[in-house]
Design a protein around this motif. Structure first.
Motif, PDB file in Angstrom:
ATOM      1  N   VAL A 135       0.834  -1.205   0.000  1.00  0.00           N
ATOM      2  CA  VAL A 135       0.000   0.000   0.000  1.00  0.00           C
ATOM      3  C   VAL A 135       0.870   1.258   0.000  1.00  0.00           C
ATOM      4  CG1 VAL A 135      -1.731   1.295   1.296  1.00  0.00           C
ATOM      5  CG2 VAL A 135      -1.933  -1.180   1.074  1.00  0.00           C
ATOM      6  N   LEU A 136       1.906   1.282   0.818  1.00  0.00           N
ATOM      7  CA  LEU A 136       2.749   2.477   0.898  1.00  0.00           C
ATOM      8  C   LEU A 136       3.498   2.740  -0.404  1.00  0.00           C
ATOM      9  CD1 LEU A 136       4.203   2.316   4.522  1.00  0.00           C
ATOM     10  CD2 LEU A 136       2.537   3.949   3.608  1.00  0.00           C
ATOM     11  N   ASN A 137       3.916   1.700  -1.102  1.00  0.00           N
ATOM     12  CA  ASN A 137       4.604   1.914  -2.378  1.00  0.00           C
ATOM     13  C   ASN A 137       3.698   2.635  -3.369  1.00  0.00           C
ATOM     14  OD1 ASN A 137       7.018   0.733  -1.570  1.00  0.00           O
ATOM     15  ND2 ASN A 137       6.480  -1.288  -2.364  1.00  0.00           N
ATOM     16  N   TYR A 138       2.426   2.275  -3.372  1.00  0.00           N
ATOM     17  CA  TYR A 138       1.471   2.955  -4.250  1.00  0.00           C
ATOM     18  C   TYR A 138       1.240   4.391  -3.780  1.00  0.00           C
ATOM     19  CZ  TYR A 138      -2.743   3.651  -7.062  1.00  0.00           C
ATOM     20  OH  TYR A 138      -3.665   4.132  -7.955  1.00  0.00           O
ATOM     21  N   TYR A 139       1.067   4.560  -2.487  1.00  0.00           N
ATOM     22  CA  TYR A 139       0.857   5.886  -1.873  1.00  0.00           C
ATOM     23  C   TYR A 139       1.990   6.832  -2.252  1.00  0.00           C
ATOM     24  CZ  TYR A 139       0.309   9.159   2.131  1.00  0.00           C
ATOM     25  OH  TYR A 139       0.165  10.261   2.938  1.00  0.00           O
ATOM     26  N   TRP A 140       3.232   6.386  -2.100  1.00  0.00           N
ATOM     27  CA  TRP A 140       4.388   7.244  -2.395  1.00  0.00           C
ATOM     28  C   TRP A 140       4.502   7.538  -3.888  1.00  0.00           C
ATOM     29  CZ3 TRP A 140       7.459   3.552   1.197  1.00  0.00           C
ATOM     30  CH2 TRP A 140       7.280   3.957   2.529  1.00  0.00           C
ATOM     31  N   ALA A 141       4.191   6.558  -4.729  1.00  0.00           N
ATOM     32  CA  ALA A 141       4.257   6.787  -6.171  1.00  0.00           C
ATOM     33  C   ALA A 141       3.252   7.853  -6.604  1.00  0.00           C
ATOM     34  CB  ALA A 141       4.004   5.483  -6.931  1.00  0.00           C
ATOM     35  N   LEU A 142       2.050   7.815  -6.023  1.00  0.00           N
ATOM     36  CA  LEU A 142       1.055   8.817  -6.382  1.00  0.00           C
ATOM     37  C   LEU A 142       1.348  10.178  -5.761  1.00  0.00           C
ATOM     38  CD1 LEU A 142      -0.386   6.354  -7.588  1.00  0.00           C
ATOM     39  CD2 LEU A 142      -2.522   7.479  -6.971  1.00  0.00           C
ATOM     40  N   GLU A 143       2.013  10.186  -4.617  1.00  0.00           N
ATOM     41  CA  GLU A 143       2.417  11.483  -4.056  1.00  0.00           C
ATOM     42  C   GLU A 143       3.432  12.160  -4.979  1.00  0.00           C
ATOM     43  OE1 GLU A 143       3.811  13.493   0.170  1.00  0.00           O
ATOM     44  OE2 GLU A 143       4.171  11.362  -0.150  1.00  0.00           O
ATOM     45  N   LYS A 144       4.368  11.381  -5.498  1.00  0.00           N
ATOM     46  CA  LYS A 144       5.358  11.919  -6.434  1.00  0.00           C
ATOM     47  C   LYS A 144       4.679  12.457  -7.686  1.00  0.00           C
ATOM     48  CE  LYS A 144       9.582  10.508  -8.865  1.00  0.00           C
ATOM     49  NZ  LYS A 144      10.524   9.369  -9.110  1.00  0.00           N
ATOM     50  N   LEU A 145       3.706  11.727  -8.215  1.00  0.00           N
ATOM     51  CA  LEU A 145       2.970  12.177  -9.388  1.00  0.00           C
ATOM     52  C   LEU A 145       2.167  13.439  -9.072  1.00  0.00           C
ATOM     53  CD1 LEU A 145       1.770  11.914 -12.224  1.00  0.00           C
ATOM     54  CD2 LEU A 145       0.168  10.208 -11.305  1.00  0.00           C
ATOM     55  N   SER A 146       1.538  13.475  -7.921  1.00  0.00           N
ATOM     56  CA  SER A 146       0.717  14.629  -7.541  1.00  0.00           C
ATOM     57  C   SER A 146       1.549  15.898  -7.447  1.00  0.00           C
ATOM     58  CB  SER A 146       0.011  14.362  -6.212  1.00  0.00           C
ATOM     59  OG  SER A 146      -0.877  13.281  -6.325  1.00  0.00           O
ATOM     60  N   GLN A 147       2.776  15.784  -6.951  1.00  0.00           N
ATOM     61  CA  GLN A 147       3.657  16.956  -6.872  1.00  0.00           C
ATOM     62  C   GLN A 147       3.936  17.526  -8.257  1.00  0.00           C
ATOM     63  OE1 GLN A 147       6.886  15.119  -4.750  1.00  0.00           O
ATOM     64  NE2 GLN A 147       5.944  15.429  -2.737  1.00  0.00           N
ATOM     65  N   LYS A 148       4.049  16.640  -9.253  1.00  0.00           N
ATOM     66  CA  LYS A 148       4.228  17.093 -10.635  1.00  0.00           C
ATOM     67  C   LYS A 148       2.955  17.773 -11.146  1.00  0.00           C
ATOM     68  CE  LYS A 148       8.322  15.269 -11.984  1.00  0.00           C
ATOM     69  NZ  LYS A 148       9.399  16.034 -12.663  1.00  0.00           N
ATOM     70  N   LEU A 149       1.817  17.175 -10.837  1.00  0.00           N
ATOM     71  CA  LEU A 149       0.553  17.712 -11.335  1.00  0.00           C
ATOM     72  C   LEU A 149       0.225  19.070 -10.743  1.00  0.00           C
ATOM     73  CD1 LEU A 149      -1.540  14.419 -11.302  1.00  0.00           C
ATOM     74  CD2 LEU A 149      -0.941  15.769 -13.334  1.00  0.00           C
ATOM     75  N   ILE A 150       0.596  19.279  -9.482  1.00  0.00           N
ATOM     76  CA  ILE A 150       0.354  20.582  -8.854  1.00  0.00           C
ATOM     77  C   ILE A 150       1.004  21.683  -9.674  1.00  0.00           C
ATOM     78  CG2 ILE A 150       0.986  22.000  -6.847  1.00  0.00           C
ATOM     79  CD1 ILE A 150      -1.380  20.142  -6.405  1.00  0.00           C
ATOM     80  N   ARG A 151       2.186  21.421 -10.180  1.00  0.00           N
ATOM     81  CA  ARG A 151       2.893  22.437 -10.975  1.00  0.00           C
ATOM     82  C   ARG A 151       2.208  22.669 -12.319  1.00  0.00           C
ATOM     83  NH1 ARG A 151       9.135  23.114  -9.711  1.00  0.00           N
ATOM     84  NH2 ARG A 151       8.861  23.526  -7.484  1.00  0.00           N
ATOM     85  N   ALA A 152       1.688  21.608 -12.902  1.00  0.00           N
ATOM     86  CA  ALA A 152       0.953  21.776 -14.159  1.00  0.00           C
ATOM     87  C   ALA A 152      -0.325  22.595 -13.939  1.00  0.00           C
ATOM     88  CB  ALA A 152       0.623  20.414 -14.751  1.00  0.00           C
ATOM     89  N   PHE A 153      -0.999  22.364 -12.814  1.00  0.00           N
ATOM     90  CA  PHE A 153      -2.189  23.156 -12.512  1.00  0.00           C
ATOM     91  C   PHE A 153      -1.830  24.616 -12.255  1.00  0.00           C
ATOM     92  CE2 PHE A 153      -4.449  19.150 -12.045  1.00  0.00           C
ATOM     93  CZ  PHE A 153      -5.732  19.481 -12.418  1.00  0.00           C
ATOM     94  N   SER A 154      -0.705  24.877 -11.629  1.00  0.00           N
ATOM     95  CA  SER A 154      -0.258  26.261 -11.429  1.00  0.00           C
ATOM     96  C   SER A 154      -0.120  26.964 -12.776  1.00  0.00           C
ATOM     97  CB  SER A 154       1.083  26.290 -10.683  1.00  0.00           C
ATOM     98  OG  SER A 154       0.940  25.943  -9.336  1.00  0.00           O
ATOM     99  N   LEU A 155       0.551  26.308 -13.717  1.00  0.00           N
ATOM    100  CA  LEU A 155       0.720  26.890 -15.047  1.00  0.00           C
ATOM    101  C   LEU A 155      -0.621  27.071 -15.743  1.00  0.00           C
ATOM    102  CD1 LEU A 155       3.846  24.865 -16.214  1.00  0.00           C
ATOM    103  CD2 LEU A 155       3.782  27.308 -15.642  1.00  0.00           C
ATOM    104  N   ALA A 156      -1.521  26.098 -15.562  1.00  0.00           N
ATOM    105  CA  ALA A 156      -2.834  26.184 -16.191  1.00  0.00           C
ATOM    106  C   ALA A 156      -3.614  27.407 -15.710  1.00  0.00           C
ATOM    107  CB  ALA A 156      -3.627  24.917 -15.921  1.00  0.00           C
ATOM    108  N   LEU A 157      -3.310  27.861 -14.487  1.00  0.00           N
ATOM    109  CA  LEU A 157      -3.994  29.021 -13.912  1.00  0.00           C
ATOM    110  C   LEU A 157      -3.150  30.291 -14.035  1.00  0.00           C
ATOM    111  CD1 LEU A 157      -5.576  27.310 -10.788  1.00  0.00           C
ATOM    112  CD2 LEU A 157      -6.736  28.045 -12.883  1.00  0.00           C
ATOM    113  N   ASP A 158      -2.207  30.272 -15.002  1.00  0.00           N
ATOM    114  CA  ASP A 158      -1.409  31.461 -15.337  1.00  0.00           C
ATOM    115  C   ASP A 158      -0.536  31.930 -14.184  1.00  0.00           C
ATOM    116  OD1 ASP A 158      -2.689  31.575 -17.902  1.00  0.00           O
ATOM    117  OD2 ASP A 158      -4.426  32.480 -16.923  1.00  0.00           O
ATOM    118  N   LEU A 159      -0.020  30.967 -13.438  1.00  0.00           N
ATOM    119  CA  LEU A 159       0.875  31.248 -12.320  1.00  0.00           C
ATOM    120  C   LEU A 159       2.220  30.585 -12.571  1.00  0.00           C
ATOM    121  CD1 LEU A 159      -1.720  30.519  -9.511  1.00  0.00           C
ATOM    122  CD2 LEU A 159      -0.692  32.769  -9.948  1.00  0.00           C
ATOM    123  N   PRO A 160       3.270  31.021 -11.858  1.00  0.00           N
ATOM    124  CA  PRO A 160       4.540  30.299 -11.966  1.00  0.00           C
ATOM    125  C   PRO A 160       4.361  28.837 -11.556  1.00  0.00           C
ATOM    126  CG  PRO A 160       4.843  32.410 -10.858  1.00  0.00           C
ATOM    127  CD  PRO A 160       3.365  32.207 -10.999  1.00  0.00           C
TER     128      PRO A 160
END
Length: 316
Positions: A135-160
């Motif tokens: 379970v933790l291996n999946y949890y950590w893998a998705l946390e890593k992916l989510s950190q990437k996605l947060i940055r894409a959402f920032s750009l999508a909202l015209d932010l750094p």
């Protein structure tokens, strides 16, 4: 039609590719609020292992699962008929959800929350020695992916790209291993595997098995299926992105109906939210003289606590 977003450029760090993903994110989440993401870099073996963990857990006896049943904290075993969307922006559900689950939650570092329903220490089934690591291996893998996605959402909202990072230094994360028994074709029309709802946080990443049953609301009361893809994660946005984007992005109602005649459905939603101490308010790039703030600031931890207390029977 559920859009497909190829995330490969997120991992190449090529500026043009990341900007392309940000544009696709804005298009998908300003219109439907759902997409399936491929090339997400979560290894297939990790996904296979977490499904093994889920099936092993749900195959335990009720007595064994009840040894880690949730009480004061939202962790451990959540039995069937225990979750009911009493408090919802879609109105109160009439019947409890027909699902049971194992819940893993992040442990907040802020002392304000350590003794709340969002605090406590994680519990694990002692009968399954491999379960925790799977379970933790999946949890950590998705946390890593989510950190990437947060940055894409920032750009999508015209932010750094790094603008939202400061709100996710101690993210509030929930991972559920969900089991849905089949629902009889003769069941009442208001009995759902998961009743219509929107998610409370920032984003949700879901892997679903081949059974299907996830549906998204479009155009009034029309519902469309999210067809399972073994190589994809379903990504949807929650209530906090609506506030942050000042209504530019959506939190779309969705539901689950396991209408298979004799097979259970398994799915694994991962809910990624900001720090519990965050005061969520419309972001500067989403506010202007022509588009003033449409939402009052929301204290995220209090918001989660209110929703969970209304929709779960704690201490019973």
């Amino acid at each position: 039609m559920i859009p497909i977003i190829d995330l490969q450029p997120l991992f190449s760090n090529e500026t043009r590719g990341i900007q392309k993903i940000a544009a696709e994110i804005y298009q998908a989440y300003s219109t439907l609020g759902f997409a399936q993401v491929i090339n997400h870099q979560v290894p297939q073996q990790i996904i296979t292992d977490v499904y093994t963990a889920s099936r092993d857990f749900h195959n335990l006896t009720l007595e064994e699962k009840n040894q880690i049943k949730y009480k004061a904290y939202l962790r451990g075993y959540l039995p069937i008929n225990i979750q009911k969307f009493t408090k919802s922006d879609l109105g109160a559900a009439k019947k409890p959800n027909q699902s049971e689950s194992f819940m893993l939650c992040s442990e907040p570092h802020d002392a304000r929350w350590q003794n709340s329903i969002l605090g406590g220490k994680q519990v694990w089934p002692k009968q399954l020695p491999q379960f925790k690591n799977q379970v933790l291996n999946y949890y950590w893998a998705l946390e890593k992916l989510s950190q990437k996605l947060i940055r894409a959402f920032s750009l999508a909202l015209d932010l750094p790209a790094d603008y939202l990072d400061k709100y996710f230094t101690d993210p509030s994360i929930f991972l559920r291993l969900l089991y849905y028994p089949p629902i009889s074709k003769n069941a009442p029309s208001d009995l759902f595997s998961a009743a219509p709802h929107t998610d409370y946080g920032f984003l949700t990443l879901l892997h679903q098995d081949e059974i299907g049953g996830l549906q998204v609301q479009v155009e009034g009361d029309k519902w469309i299926d999210v067809t399972p893809r073994s190589d994809a994660l379903v990504l949807n946005t929650g209530q906090m992105i609506v506030v942050w984007s000042n209504g530019r992005l959506k939190a779309t109602p969705h539901r689950v109906i396991n209408a298979s005649s004799d097979k259970p459905r398994y799915s694994i939603p991962y809910f990624y939210g900001c720090n519990l101490s965050t005061l969520v308010a419309p972001l500067p790039s989403c506010v202007s003289a022509a588009n003033p703030p449409h939402f009052e600031p929301i204290a995220y931890g209090e918001h989660l606590e209110e929703m969970f207390l209304a929709n779960y029977a704690f201490g019973k």
